[in-house]
Write a protein that holds these residues in place. Structure first.
Motif, short mmCIF file in Angstrom:
data_model
loop_
_atom_site.label_atom_id
_atom_site.label_comp_id
_atom_site.label_asym_id
_atom_site.label_seq_id
_atom_site.Cartn_x
_atom_site.Cartn_y
_atom_site.Cartn_z
N GLY A 1 -0.52 11.06 -5.02
CA GLY A 1 -0.04 9.94 -3.90
C GLY A 1 1.44 10.37 -3.65
N ALA A 2 1.97 9.56 -3.10
CA ALA A 2 3.32 9.76 -2.57
C ALA A 2 4.57 9.07 -3.45
N GLY A 3 3.89 8.20 -4.47
CA GLY A 3 4.73 7.50 -5.54
C GLY A 3 5.65 6.27 -4.96
N GLU A 4 5.32 5.99 -3.82
CA GLU A 4 6.03 4.85 -3.44
C GLU A 4 5.30 3.94 -2.42
N ASP A 5 5.36 2.52 -2.19
CA ASP A 5 4.57 1.69 -1.46
C ASP A 5 5.60 0.75 -0.62
N MET A 6 4.78 0.06 0.44
CA MET A 6 5.23 -0.83 1.11
C MET A 6 4.25 -1.79 1.37
N GLY B 1 -7.64 -7.92 0.24
CA GLY B 1 -8.07 -7.15 -0.53
C GLY B 1 -7.05 -6.99 -1.79
N THR B 2 -6.91 -5.82 -2.46
CA THR B 2 -6.09 -5.55 -3.56
C THR B 2 -4.61 -6.00 -3.09
N PRO B 3 -4.13 -6.86 -4.02
CA PRO B 3 -2.37 -7.04 -3.84
C PRO B 3 -1.61 -5.88 -3.71
N ARG B 4 -1.86 -4.98 -4.65
CA ARG B 4 -1.26 -3.81 -4.67
C ARG B 4 -1.96 -2.62 -5.41
N ARG C 1 0.60 -1.36 -0.12
CA ARG C 1 0.13 -0.05 -0.08
C ARG C 1 0.73 1.33 -0.21
N GLU C 2 0.30 2.22 -0.55
CA GLU C 2 0.85 3.61 -0.86
C GLU C 2 0.15 4.30 0.28
N PHE C 3 0.82 5.38 1.14
CA PHE C 3 0.24 6.16 2.17
C PHE C 3 0.74 7.61 1.95
N LEU C 4 -0.18 8.65 1.87
CA LEU C 4 -0.06 9.99 1.96
C LEU C 4 -0.57 10.65 3.25
N TYR C 5 0.22 11.57 3.75
CA TYR C 5 -0.38 12.31 4.97
C TYR C 5 -1.41 13.36 4.43
N ALA C 6 -2.48 13.33 5.42
CA ALA C 6 -3.65 14.08 5.01
C ALA C 6 -3.24 15.72 4.66
N ASP C 7 -2.56 16.17 5.32
CA ASP C 7 -2.20 17.50 5.36
C ASP C 7 -1.56 18.02 4.01
N ASP C 8 -0.60 16.97 3.40
CA ASP C 8 0.03 17.13 2.11
C ASP C 8 -1.19 16.78 1.11
N LEU C 9 -2.28 15.99 1.24
CA LEU C 9 -3.22 15.89 0.21
C LEU C 9 -3.90 17.06 0.19
N ALA C 10 -4.22 17.64 1.50
CA ALA C 10 -5.13 19.11 1.37
C ALA C 10 -4.37 20.16 0.45
N GLU C 11 -3.03 20.07 0.81
CA GLU C 11 -2.20 21.14 -0.08
C GLU C 11 -2.36 20.53 -1.72
N ALA C 12 -2.33 19.61 -2.16
CA ALA C 12 -2.39 19.19 -3.35
C ALA C 12 -3.67 19.45 -3.96
N THR D 1 7.22 -0.69 11.03
CA THR D 1 7.34 0.81 11.23
C THR D 1 6.45 1.62 12.40
N VAL D 2 5.24 1.20 12.31
CA VAL D 2 4.16 1.66 13.20
C VAL D 2 4.63 0.96 14.59
N ARG D 3 5.02 -0.15 14.78
CA ARG D 3 5.65 -0.77 15.92
C ARG D 3 6.84 -0.02 16.53
N ASP D 4 7.85 0.42 15.49
CA ASP D 4 8.74 1.20 16.09
C ASP D 4 8.38 2.70 16.54
N VAL D 5 7.56 3.32 15.79
CA VAL D 5 7.07 4.81 16.23
C VAL D 5 6.39 4.59 17.44
N VAL D 6 5.82 3.53 17.73
CA VAL D 6 4.80 3.53 19.13
C VAL D 6 5.68 2.99 20.10
N CYS D 7 6.97 2.62 19.73
CA CYS D 7 8.02 1.81 20.82
C CYS D 7 7.26 0.63 21.51
#
Ligand SMILES: NC(=O)C1=CN([C@@H]2O[C@H](COP(=O)(O)OP(=O)(O)OC[C@H]3O[C@@H](n4cnc5c(N)ncnc54)[C@H](OP(=O)(O)O)[C@@H]3O)[C@@H](O)[C@H]2O)C=CC1
Ligand SMILES: C[C@H]1O[C@H](OP(=O)(O)OP(=O)(O)OC[C@H]2O[C@@H](n3cnc4c(=O)[nH]c(N)nc43)[C@H](O)[C@@H]2O)[C@@H](O)[C@@H](O)C1=O
Length: 317
Positions: free
Chosen positions: A238-243, A271-274, A210-221, A251-257
């Motif tokens: 979009g952000a143009g990259e996925d994971m 769901g959709t593979p990509r 999945r590709e993820f974009l921060y909502a405030d970036d979307l608003a700017e777009a 990543t979330v586990r790291d951020v939340v410690c």
């Protein structure tokens, strides 16, 4: 858009609508108008028509919708089709009858065929079968796109459609079952840490990407495109990259410690593979995102904690 133009944000209490409102106010637009769903049910054509006749907005950001993750889409199939169909049809028609200068319709990356070649270009629309889990929602969104195109063709309306990728950020929906994956994992890892749980379960196999974009970036777009794009074609945002979902969970586990294990529950749908979107049209128009995923997740987690504690404190008052 003139600074004193009357701008209606449909869905201003949502994650995207709220971000657009913040962006417009930061940019000095003084006449932003809003209504909650309690004040104006956008599924009611009579209420929508009366609102547009009364307020006569110059610009409309159509960000209101019934929105949810894979489980919600797959469970409330009739609501996702009906509500989103009615909201789009009512607002787009009223914008035409009341001569709105320009309208932006927000679709979604899930309108594209399940197996579209990646990264997905805007011309892939309607070239193949849709992902079953969110087909009702996708059909409603495709109808919104086609309404904008048809009103442009027959009446000359300046109604544009943009296709955001998976979004997250301030004011996201953290419902344990109905949310999207990123907020769901922020909450689940946080609660596992608080409760000293040994592991966290993630839905599916962890292999979809999945590709993820921060909502405030979307608003700017969105504001950028409202100011600079009048084309008939869709624009992917979009952000143009996925994971992979596995990488996201780590990543979330790291951020939340959180230090426990991650377990995958393959009985839940993948769901959709990509669905990585091609964003070259957007980049050529002159906009690129700025908030990288890890920083965005940290900001979203901060917002979650502020809201979460506020909620707990409220409960103890
Ligand atoms: N979140 C995501 O990952 C993605 C979202 N999008 C699109 O972005 C847009 C906004 O999504 P998001 O901000 O996440 O959604 P939210 O669920 O956060 O907000 C949706 C808003 O729509 C309003 N709404 C829903 N039904 C009605 C109704 N019947 N009458 C009036 N208002 C209604 C709600 O208003 P109220 O609060 O007053 O009830 C709510 O604030 C949608 O069009 C969605 O399809 C596209 C791609 C990805
Ligand atoms: C945004 C866009 O795209 C949405 O579809 P989606 O991208 O598949 O939505 P999702 O975020 O819910 O899932 C992404 C992946 O993540 C996995 N996953 C793991 N664990 C959890 C979990 O706990 N919750 C959820 N929701 N998913 C999980 C889940 O199994 C899936 O493989 C549409 O609903 C529609 O809203 C739309 O327009």
């Amino acid at each position: 858009m003139e600074k004193n133009a009357k701008i209606y944000i449909a869905g201003h209490r949502g994650m995207v609508g709220g971000a657009i409102k913040r962006k417009l106010e930061k940019d000095g637009f003084q006449r932003v108008i809003t209504r909650t769903s309690g004040e104006l049910d956008l599924r009611r054509q009579d209420q929508v028509q009366a609102f547009f006749e009364e307020e006569q907005p110059d610009y409309v950001f159509l960000a209101a919708a019934k929105v949810g993750g894979i489980h919600a889409n797959n469970t409330y199939r009739a609501e996702f089709l009906y509500d989103n169909l009615m909201i789009a049809a009512n607002i787009i028609h009223a914008a035409y009858t009341q001569n709105v200068r320009k309208l932006m319709f927000l679709g979604s990356s899930c309108i594209y065929p399940r197996m579209a070649p990646q990264p997905i270009v805007e011309d892939s629309l309607l070239t193949g079968p849709l992902e079953a889990t969110n087909e009702p929602y996708a059909i409603a969104k495709i109808t919104g796109i086609k309404l904008c195109e048809a009103y442009h063709d027959q009446y000359g309306c300046n109604f544009i459609s943009v296709m955001p990728t998976n979004l997250y950020g301030i004011g996201d929906n953290y419902h344990p079952e109905n949310s999207h994956v990123l907020p769901a994992l922020i909450r689940r890892f946080h609660e596992a840490k608080q409760a000293n749980k040994p592991s966290v379960t993630v839905w599916g196999t962890g292999t979809p990407k999945r590709e993820f974009l921060y909502a405030d970036d979307l608003a700017e777009a969105c504001v950028f495109l409202m100011e600079n794009y009048d084309g008939r074609e869709l624009v992917n945002i979009g952000a143009g990259e996925d994971m992979s979902i596995r990488e996201l969970a780590e990543t979330v586990r790291d951020v939340v410690c959180y230090e426990g294990d991650i377990i995958f529950d393959a009985t839940k749908p993948d769901g959709t593979p990509r669905k990585l979107m091609d964003v070259s049209r957007l980049h050529k128009l002159g906009w690129k995102h700025s908030t990288e995923l890890r920083q965005g997740i940290a900001q979203a987690y901060g917002d979650f904690l502020r809201k979460q504690y506020h909620h707990l404190n409220a409960m103890h008052q």
